[in-house]
Design an enzyme around this catalytic site. Structure first.
Site, PDB file in Angstrom:
ATOM      1  N   ARG A  44       0.850  -1.192   0.000  1.00 58.56           N
ATOM      2  CA  ARG A  44       0.000   0.000   0.000  1.00 58.56           C
ATOM      3  C   ARG A  44       0.882   1.237   0.000  1.00 58.56           C
ATOM      4  O   ARG A  44       2.092   1.163   0.206  1.00 58.56           O
ATOM      5  CB  ARG A  44      -0.900  -0.004   1.234  1.00 58.56           C
ATOM      6  CG  ARG A  44      -1.895  -1.156   1.262  1.00 58.56           C
ATOM      7  CD  ARG A  44      -2.878  -0.976   2.390  1.00 58.56           C
ATOM      8  NE  ARG A  44      -3.840  -2.089   2.427  1.00 58.56           N
ATOM      9  CZ  ARG A  44      -5.060  -1.967   2.913  1.00 58.56           C
ATOM     10  NH1 ARG A  44      -5.479  -0.812   3.395  1.00 58.56           N
ATOM     11  NH2 ARG A  44      -5.880  -2.995   2.920  1.00 58.56           N
ATOM     12  N   ASP A  60      -6.909  -9.404   0.051  1.00 56.61           N
ATOM     13  CA  ASP A  60      -6.362  -8.865   1.298  1.00 56.61           C
ATOM     14  C   ASP A  60      -6.482  -9.825   2.478  1.00 56.61           C
ATOM     15  O   ASP A  60      -7.206  -9.569   3.439  1.00 56.61           O
ATOM     16  CB  ASP A  60      -7.036  -7.527   1.615  1.00 56.61           C
ATOM     17  CG  ASP A  60      -6.201  -6.706   2.592  1.00 56.61           C
ATOM     18  OD1 ASP A  60      -5.088  -7.130   2.931  1.00 56.61           O
ATOM     19  OD2 ASP A  60      -6.681  -5.641   3.012  1.00 56.61           O
ATOM     20  N   HIS A  71      -5.140  -9.775   7.407  1.00 54.11           N
ATOM     21  CA  HIS A  71      -6.008  -9.294   8.477  1.00 54.11           C
ATOM     22  C   HIS A  71      -5.891 -10.227   9.675  1.00 54.11           C
ATOM     23  O   HIS A  71      -5.493 -11.385   9.559  1.00 54.11           O
ATOM     24  CB  HIS A  71      -7.478  -9.307   8.026  1.00 54.11           C
ATOM     25  CG  HIS A  71      -7.913  -8.103   7.249  1.00 54.11           C
ATOM     26  ND1 HIS A  71      -7.990  -6.844   7.797  1.00 54.11           N
ATOM     27  CD2 HIS A  71      -8.315  -7.967   5.961  1.00 54.11           C
ATOM     28  CE1 HIS A  71      -8.413  -5.991   6.879  1.00 54.11           C
ATOM     29  NE2 HIS A  71      -8.611  -6.639   5.760  1.00 54.11           N
ATOM     30  N   TYR A  98     -13.631 -11.072   9.631  1.00 53.83           N
ATOM     31  CA  TYR A  98     -12.559 -11.388   8.692  1.00 53.83           C
ATOM     32  C   TYR A  98     -12.385 -12.891   8.506  1.00 53.83           C
ATOM     33  O   TYR A  98     -11.258 -13.366   8.335  1.00 53.83           O
ATOM     34  CB  TYR A  98     -11.238 -10.777   9.173  1.00 53.83           C
ATOM     35  CG  TYR A  98     -11.233  -9.274   9.170  1.00 53.83           C
ATOM     36  CD1 TYR A  98     -11.364  -8.557   7.984  1.00 53.83           C
ATOM     37  CD2 TYR A  98     -11.086  -8.556  10.358  1.00 53.83           C
ATOM     38  CE1 TYR A  98     -11.356  -7.179   7.978  1.00 53.83           C
ATOM     39  CE2 TYR A  98     -11.073  -7.161  10.359  1.00 53.83           C
ATOM     40  CZ  TYR A  98     -11.207  -6.482   9.168  1.00 53.83           C
ATOM     41  OH  TYR A  98     -11.199  -5.117   9.165  1.00 53.83           O
ATOM     42  N   ARG A 158     -14.263   8.847   4.427  1.00 48.07           N
ATOM     43  CA  ARG A 158     -14.697   8.185   5.656  1.00 48.07           C
ATOM     44  C   ARG A 158     -13.500   8.099   6.586  1.00 48.07           C
ATOM     45  O   ARG A 158     -12.368   7.881   6.159  1.00 48.07           O
ATOM     46  CB  ARG A 158     -15.284   6.812   5.383  1.00 48.07           C
ATOM     47  CG  ARG A 158     -14.365   5.791   4.772  1.00 48.07           C
ATOM     48  CD  ARG A 158     -15.148   4.530   4.421  1.00 48.07           C
ATOM     49  NE  ARG A 158     -14.323   3.548   3.763  1.00 48.07           N
ATOM     50  CZ  ARG A 158     -13.772   2.495   4.376  1.00 48.07           C
ATOM     51  NH1 ARG A 158     -13.989   2.310   5.670  1.00 48.07           N
ATOM     52  NH2 ARG A 158     -13.024   1.639   3.710  1.00 48.07           N
ATOM     53  N   TYR A 165     -11.699   6.508   9.943  1.00 46.97           N
ATOM     54  CA  TYR A 165     -11.589   5.508  11.006  1.00 46.97           C
ATOM     55  C   TYR A 165     -11.261   6.231  12.309  1.00 46.97           C
ATOM     56  O   TYR A 165     -10.316   7.027  12.358  1.00 46.97           O
ATOM     57  CB  TYR A 165     -10.480   4.508  10.680  1.00 46.97           C
ATOM     58  CG  TYR A 165     -10.782   3.565   9.553  1.00 46.97           C
ATOM     59  CD1 TYR A 165     -11.346   2.314   9.783  1.00 46.97           C
ATOM     60  CD2 TYR A 165     -10.493   3.917   8.230  1.00 46.97           C
ATOM     61  CE1 TYR A 165     -11.608   1.440   8.745  1.00 46.97           C
ATOM     62  CE2 TYR A 165     -10.749   3.047   7.178  1.00 46.97           C
ATOM     63  CZ  TYR A 165     -11.304   1.811   7.441  1.00 46.97           C
ATOM     64  OH  TYR A 165     -11.565   0.955   6.410  1.00 46.97           O
ATOM     65  N   ASP A 219     -15.946   5.465  11.282  1.00 51.25           N
ATOM     66  CA  ASP A 219     -15.886   4.001  11.350  1.00 51.25           C
ATOM     67  C   ASP A 219     -15.152   3.595  12.621  1.00 51.25           C
ATOM     68  O   ASP A 219     -13.940   3.780  12.742  1.00 51.25           O
ATOM     69  CB  ASP A 219     -15.169   3.456  10.113  1.00 51.25           C
ATOM     70  CG  ASP A 219     -15.287   1.941   9.994  1.00 51.25           C
ATOM     71  OD1 ASP A 219     -15.585   1.283  11.007  1.00 51.25           O
ATOM     72  OD2 ASP A 219     -15.084   1.420   8.886  1.00 51.25           O
ATOM     73  N   GLU A 272     -20.307   3.845  11.568  1.00 50.55           N
ATOM     74  CA  GLU A 272     -20.166   2.444  11.190  1.00 50.55           C
ATOM     75  C   GLU A 272     -19.575   1.625  12.337  1.00 50.55           C
ATOM     76  O   GLU A 272     -18.655   2.079  13.032  1.00 50.55           O
ATOM     77  CB  GLU A 272     -19.278   2.301   9.952  1.00 50.55           C
ATOM     78  CG  GLU A 272     -19.883   2.928   8.722  1.00 50.55           C
ATOM     79  CD  GLU A 272     -19.083   2.632   7.458  1.00 50.55           C
ATOM     80  OE1 GLU A 272     -19.691   2.707   6.375  1.00 50.55           O
ATOM     81  OE2 GLU A 272     -17.875   2.351   7.545  1.00 50.55           O
ATOM     82  N   HIS A 332     -21.240  -3.779   8.602  1.00 50.17           N
ATOM     83  CA  HIS A 332     -20.856  -4.745   7.585  1.00 50.17           C
ATOM     84  C   HIS A 332     -21.655  -6.033   7.757  1.00 50.17           C
ATOM     85  O   HIS A 332     -22.046  -6.391   8.866  1.00 50.17           O
ATOM     86  CB  HIS A 332     -19.361  -5.061   7.687  1.00 50.17           C
ATOM     87  CG  HIS A 332     -18.492  -3.851   7.598  1.00 50.17           C
ATOM     88  ND1 HIS A 332     -18.295  -2.980   8.654  1.00 50.17           N
ATOM     89  CD2 HIS A 332     -17.754  -3.355   6.570  1.00 50.17           C
ATOM     90  CE1 HIS A 332     -17.476  -2.019   8.287  1.00 50.17           C
ATOM     91  NE2 HIS A 332     -17.135  -2.213   7.022  1.00 50.17           N
ATOM     92  N   THR A 388     -12.560  -4.248   1.638  1.00 49.25           N
ATOM     93  CA  THR A 388     -11.362  -4.531   2.421  1.00 49.25           C
ATOM     94  C   THR A 388     -10.155  -3.890   1.761  1.00 49.25           C
ATOM     95  O   THR A 388      -9.031  -4.105   2.201  1.00 49.25           O
ATOM     96  CB  THR A 388     -11.138  -6.052   2.544  1.00 49.25           C
ATOM     97  OG1 THR A 388     -10.003  -6.288   3.363  1.00 49.25           O
ATOM     98  CG2 THR A 388     -10.895  -6.691   1.188  1.00 49.25           C
ATOM     99  N   ARG A 408      -3.387  -1.032   8.971  1.00 46.87           N
ATOM    100  CA  ARG A 408      -2.871  -1.132   7.599  1.00 46.87           C
ATOM    101  C   ARG A 408      -1.711  -0.177   7.370  1.00 46.87           C
ATOM    102  O   ARG A 408      -1.641   0.544   6.383  1.00 46.87           O
ATOM    103  CB  ARG A 408      -3.964  -0.871   6.572  1.00 46.87           C
ATOM    104  CG  ARG A 408      -5.370  -1.262   6.985  1.00 46.87           C
ATOM    105  CD  ARG A 408      -5.469  -2.697   7.456  1.00 46.87           C
ATOM    106  NE  ARG A 408      -5.369  -3.636   6.355  1.00 46.87           N
ATOM    107  CZ  ARG A 408      -4.868  -4.866   6.487  1.00 46.87           C
ATOM    108  NH1 ARG A 408      -4.381  -5.259   7.634  1.00 46.87           N
ATOM    109  NH2 ARG A 408      -4.842  -5.680   5.466  1.00 46.87           N
TER     110      ARG A 408
END
Length: 389
Positions: free
Chosen positions: A15, A42, A45, A90, A162, A164, A193, A219, A244, A295, A383
């Site tokens: 990433r 991905d 996780h 996950y 969005r 986190y 989130d 979320e 989710h 994800t 991440r």
């Protein structure tokens, strides 16, 4: 037409943060010479266990070889028997089923010389509004780094984000204040989130603190599978609540408890396009909204979601799939495109998902297995490759 072979290739692609996410590229071969491609996206996780790709390949060959790829429902039934839902966000079995199911859809659409969107109901739209993620603050010095992300992405056309939140509320508040001061109405925050980090009572306090700033929804503001807690949070908040969907049992419980306003549906978490379409239909029947979650997939997985979203009648909120913008590489010759904050649905002039593998790129990024080595818990959660304690 029969499936004759299955090939799984593991790739590790960095990433922009430096974190390397591992994905499995799925290829299904047939006696007609048509190949379907999919993506188990991905795997990097929590929980911290990985699959043996050699064993997984052998297992999938046993299930798939000799099957008619158009028997998608029957194959999915057998996949669920072998890789069942586990009521965990996950769950790796869902990832496996998603990759196979995507490849089946790509294969069948190619056989008919149509797009996957046309295969599953036809296009309702050719582009899908998406938001760009701002990853969770752990330290105050990350606020300016994330404001720079907003500046850069706004210049590229992404005007919805969005955020986190939940690990450092001081930093979260400073970021939201910075966005308000610098960008005003040019930038919108779609959601906060919380990613199940807090119990619902703690989430209420956190969101109340941040409610001085504009955002559309919250979320995952409760611990995983706390359906009553989600309901309690929703009853105490003015903002919309989304969650989710990662199993049909969980989906049923959220409907039963009236826990959410919006179902966040992503094929990777529910186990494929087939399951995602069922989840969207359940949301429609229950009178709930839908958005496409993520994800952070590569282009194959993102294209699959674009075709899904294009075919839904109840995709009524800004969605999340911007994965290809977060990676430094990909595995296809021409990746998905974004224009003015929209994901363009590929494949108008190409069958299937409209994606073609690039063998040179696959060779560049191919790795042996799905293990993580010494990656820390916070890196898996956030991440990032940052090493701050």
């Amino acid at each position: 037409m029969k499936i004759t072979d299955v090939k799984l290739t593991v790739v590790g692609i960095p990433r922009t943060t430096g974190f390397v996410s591992k994905h499995v590229i799925v290829e299904l071969f047939t006696d007609d010479g048509i190949t379907g491609i999919g993506e188990m996206s991905d795997f990097s996780h929590l929980p911290r266990y990985s699959l043996d790709v050699v064993d997984l390949t052998a297992s999938l060959k046993m299930i798939l070889v000799g099957k008619n790829p158009f028997d998608i429902s029957l194959i999915n039934k057998e996949l669920v028997s072998n890789y069942p839902e586990m009521m965990f966000y996950y769950e790796k079995g869902n990832f496996v089923r998603n990759g196979v199911d995507a490849a089946l859809h790509d294969l069948c659409a190619k056989a008919l010389n149509i797009s996957v969107a046309d295969l599953i109901g036809g296009r309702m739209q050719d582009k899908i509004k998406v938001c760009f993620p701002i990853f969770r603050h752990r330290f105050m010095e990350e606020v300016e780094e994330n404001l720079e992300v907003v500046r850069k992405r706004l210049a590229q056309g992404f005007d919805v984000f969005r955020l986190y939140v939940g690990k450092n509320l001081d930093a979260d508040e400073a970021f939201l204040d910075g966005v308000k001061r610098e960008f005003g109405g040019k930038v919108k925050i779609k959601s906060l989130d919380l990613s199940h980090l807090l119990g619902w009572k703690e989430a209420v306090q956190a969101v109340k603190r941040l409610s001085a700033y504009d955002f559309q929804m919250v979320e995952s503001p409760a611990l995983q599978n706390d359906f009553e807690g989600l309901h309690q949070f929703r009853m105490k908040m003015d903002h919309l609540v989304s969650e989710h969907v990662w199993s049909f049992r969980q989906l049923s419980e959220m409907i039963k408890h009236d826990s959410v306003d919006i179902f966040n549906i992503s094929p990777i978490f529910i186990g494929g396009l087939t399951a995602a379409r069922k989840a969207a239909a359940a949301a429609e029947v229950a009178g709930k909204g839908c958005l496409l979650g993520t994800t952070q997939e590569l282009s194959i997985g993102t294209a699959a979601m674009a075709h899904l979203g294009a075919s839904l009648v109840n995709l009524n909120y800004t969605s999340d799939p911007t994965g290809p913008e977060l990676y430094t590489g990909d595995v296809v010759k021409q990746g998905v495109r974004y224009e003015d904050g929209y994901l363009i649905v590929p494949g108008r002039d190409k069958p299937g998902f409209g994606m073609e593998l690039d063998r040179d790129l696959i060779a560049r990024y191919q790795v042996e297995d799905l293990s993580w080595g010494d990656v820390s818990v916070h890196q898996l959660q956030d991440r990032t490759s940052q090493t701050k304690a």
